[in-house]
Design an enzyme around this catalytic site. Structure first.
Site, PDB file in Angstrom:
ATOM      1  N   HIS A 181       0.820  -1.221   0.000  1.00 56.21           N
ATOM      2  CA  HIS A 181       0.000   0.000   0.000  1.00 56.21           C
ATOM      3  C   HIS A 181       0.849   1.264   0.000  1.00 56.21           C
ATOM      4  O   HIS A 181       0.365   2.332  -0.354  1.00 56.21           O
ATOM      5  CB  HIS A 181      -1.021  -0.010   1.144  1.00 56.21           C
ATOM      6  CG  HIS A 181      -0.469   0.332   2.492  1.00 56.21           C
ATOM      7  ND1 HIS A 181       0.184  -0.571   3.279  1.00 56.21           N
ATOM      8  CD2 HIS A 181      -0.482   1.480   3.194  1.00 56.21           C
ATOM      9  CE1 HIS A 181       0.547   0.018   4.410  1.00 56.21           C
ATOM     10  NE2 HIS A 181       0.161   1.260   4.395  1.00 56.21           N
ATOM     11  N   LYS A 185       0.463   5.502  -1.980  1.00 61.06           N
ATOM     12  CA  LYS A 185       0.422   6.790  -1.267  1.00 61.06           C
ATOM     13  C   LYS A 185       0.751   7.922  -2.230  1.00 61.06           C
ATOM     14  O   LYS A 185       1.684   7.824  -3.018  1.00 61.06           O
ATOM     15  CB  LYS A 185       1.430   6.781  -0.103  1.00 61.06           C
ATOM     16  CG  LYS A 185       0.990   5.894   1.056  1.00 61.06           C
ATOM     17  CD  LYS A 185       1.934   6.021   2.232  1.00 61.06           C
ATOM     18  CE  LYS A 185       1.627   4.977   3.289  1.00 61.06           C
ATOM     19  NZ  LYS A 185       0.731   5.417   4.339  1.00 61.06           N
ATOM     20  N   GLU A 219       6.535   4.555  13.570  1.00 64.88           N
ATOM     21  CA  GLU A 219       5.144   4.521  14.013  1.00 64.88           C
ATOM     22  C   GLU A 219       5.081   4.749  15.515  1.00 64.88           C
ATOM     23  O   GLU A 219       5.950   4.285  16.254  1.00 64.88           O
ATOM     24  CB  GLU A 219       4.537   3.155  13.719  1.00 64.88           C
ATOM     25  CG  GLU A 219       4.446   2.831  12.256  1.00 64.88           C
ATOM     26  CD  GLU A 219       3.721   1.506  12.051  1.00 64.88           C
ATOM     27  OE1 GLU A 219       2.499   1.516  12.014  1.00 64.88           O
ATOM     28  OE2 GLU A 219       4.402   0.465  11.961  1.00 64.88           O
ATOM     29  N   ASP A 238       7.563  -7.400   8.101  1.00 60.46           N
ATOM     30  CA  ASP A 238       6.342  -6.590   8.029  1.00 60.46           C
ATOM     31  C   ASP A 238       6.565  -5.291   7.262  1.00 60.46           C
ATOM     32  O   ASP A 238       5.670  -4.817   6.572  1.00 60.46           O
ATOM     33  CB  ASP A 238       5.883  -6.270   9.467  1.00 60.46           C
ATOM     34  CG  ASP A 238       4.499  -5.629   9.526  1.00 60.46           C
ATOM     35  OD1 ASP A 238       3.611  -6.080   8.781  1.00 60.46           O
ATOM     36  OD2 ASP A 238       4.305  -4.683  10.317  1.00 60.46           O
ATOM     37  N   HIS A 243       7.710  -2.414   2.193  1.00 59.01           N
ATOM     38  CA  HIS A 243       7.567  -0.961   2.068  1.00 59.01           C
ATOM     39  C   HIS A 243       8.921  -0.236   1.942  1.00 59.01           C
ATOM     40  O   HIS A 243       9.100   0.616   1.087  1.00 59.01           O
ATOM     41  CB  HIS A 243       6.829  -0.376   3.273  1.00 59.01           C
ATOM     42  CG  HIS A 243       5.507  -1.022   3.559  1.00 59.01           C
ATOM     43  ND1 HIS A 243       4.674  -1.444   2.568  1.00 59.01           N
ATOM     44  CD2 HIS A 243       4.864  -1.300   4.723  1.00 59.01           C
ATOM     45  CE1 HIS A 243       3.576  -1.957   3.099  1.00 59.01           C
ATOM     46  NE2 HIS A 243       3.669  -1.888   4.413  1.00 59.01           N
ATOM     47  N   LYS A 343       8.006   0.223  15.734  1.00 61.98           N
ATOM     48  CA  LYS A 343       6.731   0.515  16.406  1.00 61.98           C
ATOM     49  C   LYS A 343       7.031   1.183  17.734  1.00 61.98           C
ATOM     50  O   LYS A 343       8.100   0.998  18.303  1.00 61.98           O
ATOM     51  CB  LYS A 343       5.955  -0.783  16.633  1.00 61.98           C
ATOM     52  CG  LYS A 343       5.605  -1.485  15.335  1.00 61.98           C
ATOM     53  CD  LYS A 343       4.182  -1.965  15.334  1.00 61.98           C
ATOM     54  CE  LYS A 343       3.792  -2.616  14.034  1.00 61.98           C
ATOM     55  NZ  LYS A 343       3.018  -1.739  13.144  1.00 61.98           N
TER      56      LYS A 343
HETATM   57  C1  BG6 Z   1       1.422  -2.411   7.262  1.00 69.34           C
HETATM   58  C2  BG6 Z   1       2.034  -3.139   8.424  1.00 69.34           C
HETATM   59  O1  BG6 Z   1       1.818  -2.981   6.050  1.00 69.34           O
HETATM   60  O2  BG6 Z   1       1.818  -1.048   7.292  1.00 69.34           O
HETATM   61  C3  BG6 Z   1       1.647  -2.494   9.734  1.00 69.34           C
HETATM   62  O3  BG6 Z   1       1.601  -4.489   8.411  1.00 69.34           O
HETATM   63  C4  BG6 Z   1       1.974  -1.020   9.709  1.00 69.34           C
HETATM   64  O4  BG6 Z   1       2.285  -3.133  10.825  1.00 69.34           O
HETATM   65  C5  BG6 Z   1       1.414  -0.349   8.454  1.00 69.34           C
HETATM   66  O5  BG6 Z   1       1.407  -0.431  10.867  1.00 69.34           O
HETATM   67  C6  BG6 Z   1       1.898   1.076   8.336  1.00 69.34           C
HETATM   68  O6  BG6 Z   1       1.215   1.709   7.287  1.00 69.34           O
HETATM   69  P1  BG6 Z   1       0.944   3.259   7.302  1.00 69.34           P
HETATM   70  O7  BG6 Z   1       0.243   3.514   6.015  1.00 69.34           O
HETATM   71  O8  BG6 Z   1       0.087   3.556   8.498  1.00 69.34           O
HETATM   72  O9  BG6 Z   1       2.268   3.940   7.397  1.00 69.34           O
END
Ligand code: BG6
Length: 493
Positions: A181, A185, A219, A238, A243, A343
């Protein structure tokens, strides 16, 4: 007031089949994104949503679930009741056990009306990907359809290859949409625009002028009720494998000859294949893994990772990773890319920092020789912005230099509401645009690069380094950069 966005994409009617229809992802991301697309008139009027889950609910029961669980996650503030009703009218619910191929006849019946394109979105655990695809094939539902695979796609190189092999026997690669995802963005799209829509940066975008690059995705959140999943996963799988390496690939890639899906993905793949493999010794020096202890986020106490529900009392799963990556090609050889994610850190922040080399000789005093005086900071979230840092003369007599910034805050420049990543990606799947989805070879290259780190951690009695929740991670992450005579951006005075 809402301002209209780009015109709706042209696509035919569709049946969007959502496996995992009562799951967390459906509730927080997918259904809200479909709602936003419906609200913005981006969906064909005859597009349908078929939610599939095991929970025994009838149609009315499912709509009630959507009302209770999805509505609180909708984007924007005011919900127009008529628009919401229109959205609910698109939804059908099918209760079936995805591990039982026989039960797919129920889905076939639900899809029997209409001849629209079928999209199967697998928002389930990866263990169900292959059984679902096989059952769809046996039910005769795969021809001309598209399948969307959520992350995590596998647990390591072998398991992801096994899934990709099996799914690849049923769907051709151009029918498969692997979601990351971050690629959806707006800010990540802007990275492409920044790099390939301007001539300004290109001559500087290389080893001759770039000293180091930092990519941080921090995060404040913890595992948020996903302790079971996360404890089997950890930050490397993860966040880094997908990402962060995708962000790195976009920063480091060569200009593609077009924005065609494969032209872009070919260039990203070249970067992923050029990542310097890490040896055990380098892992010890260049990879830091951490795990949070109890602490406070913005003054609110939070428990240790090991005290989270679903997490083992003596878990050694990492909630933080910082590492140095090198890209072995002419453009980037010798430039360290420092990646960091975690995290329960001190802030929510996704940022890319390009540190340019200082001037080779300063006639203006030592300030001009300081690393990081010339820097481009690309903030992906929150508050997407670009900041160019430079030196200027302080007013007055003498020649004293001072750091100054040129700032571009996107939300001030573009008044339009930003599209959420999932909305963009779902619209792309519906329209058949593959550019923002990860191709199999890219995914494989990324797993291949992280594999030695996973293997090394699994074979060592070397628990993650502790850090207090609400900090920027273990001290070793700062020491990693200090060894390269630099520091994380927030550590500067
Ligand atoms: C997800 C992870 O792919 O991305 C999560 O599994 C994480 O652990 C999240 O919190 C973070 O995405 P974003 O868009 O909030 O930065």
């Amino acid at each position: 007031m809402r301002t209209p966005r780009n015109s709706p994409p042209e696509h035919d009617g569709f049946a969007f089949v959502l496996f995992g229809g009562t799951g967390d992802l459906a509730m927080r991301k997918i259904l809200p994104a479909l709602y936003a697309a419906h609200r913005d008139d981006m969906l064909a009027p005859d597009g349908r949503i078929v939610s599939v889950a095991q929970t025994a609910l009838d149609h009315g029961g499912y709509l009630k679930w959507v009302e209770e669980h999805v509505k609180p996650h909708l984007p924007g503030t005011a919900i127009d009741p008529a628009v919401w009703e229109g959205f609910l009218e698109r939804i059908t619910y099918v209760a079936l056990d995805a591990s039982q191929p026989d039960s797919f006849s129920l889905l076939r019946e639900a899809l029997a009306t209409g001849r629209s394109r079928r999209i199967f979105y697998l928002a389930t655990g990866p263990a169900l990907f292959v059984p679902i695809c096989r059952a769809l094939a046996s039910a005769g539902l795969t021809v001309g359809s598209r399948v969307v695979l959520e992350k995590p796609l596998g647990y390591d190189l072998e398991s992801s290859n096994a899934i990709n092999d099996a799914v690849g026997q049923i769907f051709a690669e151009d029918q498969i949409y692997r979601i990351d995802h971050y690629l959806g963005k707006e800010a990540v799209q802007n990275l492409l625009a920044l790099r390939f829509g301007n001539s300004l940066f290109e001559p500087l975008w290389r080893r001759d002028w770039v000293e180091s690059i930092q990519i941080t995705v921090a995060e404040e959140l913890g595992v948020e009720g996903r302790g079971n999943f996360y404890d089997q996963t950890g930050a490397l799988r993860d966040m880094v494998q997908n990402h962060l390496l995708q962000l790195l690939a976009i920063i480091a890639m060569e200009p593609p000859h077009s924005m065609d899906a494969d032209a872009v993905r070919d260039e990203k793949l070249r970067v992923l294949r050029a990542l310097k493999p890490v040896t055990s010794e380098q892992i010890r020096q260049s990879v830091v893994r951490g795990q949070y202890h109890a602490g406070a986020i913005k003054g609110v106490s939070v428990p240790a990772y090991q005290a989270e529900a679903g997490v083992g009392e003596h878990s050694t799963t990492e909630t933080f990773v910082a590492l140095k990556v090198e890209v072995e090609n002419w453009r980037w050889s010798g430039v360290p890319f420092f990646l960091r994610t975690g995290k329960r850190l001190a802030g929510r922040l996704a940022e890319i920092v390009i540190n340019f080399r200082p001037v080779p000789h300063s006639a203006l005093g030592p300030m001009a020789l300081r690393p990081g005086s010339n820097r481009l900071t690309i903030r992906l979230q929150p508050n997407e912005s670009i900041r160019l840092s430079a030196l200027a003369k302080q007013p007055g007599t003498g020649m004293t230099l001072q750091g100054v910034h040129l700032d571009l805050a996107f939300d001030q420049f573009f008044q339009q509401e930003r599209m959420e990543a999932y909305e963009r990606l779902l619209l792309d799947v519906i329209a058949g645009r593959l550019a923002l989805f990860v191709r199999r070879d890219e995914q494989e290259a990324a797993w291949r690069w992280v594999a030695p780190i996973l293997a090394d951690w699994a074979s060592q009695d070397n628990p993650p380094k502790p850090y207090a929740a609400g900090t920027w991670g273990p001290a070793a992450a700062s020491a990693l950069l200090a060894r390269h005579s630099t520091c994380w951006q927030e550590e500067e005075n």
